[in-house]
Motif scaffolding. Structure first.
Motif, short mmCIF file in Angstrom:
data_model
loop_
_atom_site.label_atom_id
_atom_site.label_comp_id
_atom_site.label_asym_id
_atom_site.label_seq_id
_atom_site.Cartn_x
_atom_site.Cartn_y
_atom_site.Cartn_z
N ARG A 59 0.83 -1.21 0.00
CA ARG A 59 0.00 0.00 0.00
C ARG A 59 0.86 1.26 0.00
O ARG A 59 0.58 2.21 -0.72
N ARG A 60 1.90 1.25 0.83
CA ARG A 60 2.82 2.40 0.89
C ARG A 60 3.44 2.65 -0.47
O ARG A 60 3.45 3.77 -0.96
N ASP A 61 3.95 1.59 -1.08
CA ASP A 61 4.62 1.73 -2.38
C ASP A 61 3.65 2.24 -3.43
O ASP A 61 4.00 3.10 -4.25
N LEU A 62 2.42 1.74 -3.43
CA LEU A 62 1.42 2.19 -4.39
C LEU A 62 1.13 3.68 -4.22
O LEU A 62 1.10 4.43 -5.20
N LEU A 63 0.94 4.12 -2.98
CA LEU A 63 0.66 5.53 -2.71
C LEU A 63 1.82 6.43 -3.10
O LEU A 63 1.65 7.38 -3.86
N VAL A 64 3.01 6.12 -2.60
CA VAL A 64 4.17 6.99 -2.85
C VAL A 64 4.54 7.01 -4.32
O VAL A 64 4.77 8.08 -4.90
N ASN A 65 4.55 5.85 -4.96
CA ASN A 65 4.86 5.81 -6.39
C ASN A 65 3.82 6.56 -7.20
O ASN A 65 4.14 7.29 -8.14
N GLY A 66 2.55 6.42 -6.82
CA GLY A 66 1.49 7.14 -7.51
C GLY A 66 1.61 8.64 -7.36
O GLY A 66 1.44 9.39 -8.33
N LEU A 67 1.91 9.10 -6.16
CA LEU A 67 2.09 10.54 -5.94
C LEU A 67 3.26 11.07 -6.75
O LEU A 67 3.18 12.14 -7.37
N ASN A 68 4.36 10.33 -6.76
CA ASN A 68 5.53 10.74 -7.54
C ASN A 68 5.20 10.80 -9.04
O ASN A 68 5.64 11.72 -9.74
N GLU A 69 4.43 9.83 -9.51
CA GLU A 69 4.10 9.78 -10.94
C GLU A 69 3.23 10.95 -11.39
O GLU A 69 3.33 11.38 -12.54
#
Length: 86
Positions: A59-69
């Motif tokens: 979940r963390r990776d999905l959120l942070v990667n999505g925000l960065n993208e």
């Protein structure tokens, strides 16, 4: 028990005495309900804890990667579930 404030320590007598000098904030004011919940949390099998940790990491990776993208740069948190802007 993510976010609940309860813990314990195993320490030598010397270290215990030093921690005790800091006052009662570390030893008191934990509700009975929270103490019972902590006891139950300590009984959770390791494999279940590992599965929960993996799910939180995903979940963390999905959120942070999505925000960065989408152009909202933030650091990858290592020990929490907060996303802070760079």
């Amino acid at each position: 028990m993510t976010g609940w404030r309860v813990g314990y320590a195993v320490a030598s007598e010397t270290l215990h005495d030093r921690v005790a000098e800091t006052g009662s904030l570390f030893r008191e004011r934990v509700s009975t309900m929270t103490q019972w919940a902590a006891l139950e949390a300590l009984r959770i099998p390791r494999r279940e804890l590992d599965a929960r940790r993996a799910e939180y990491r995903q979940r963390r990776d999905l959120l942070v990667n999505g925000l960065n993208e989408v152009g909202l740069p933030c650091e990858m948190p290592e020990g929490a579930f907060y996303a802070f802007r760079r």
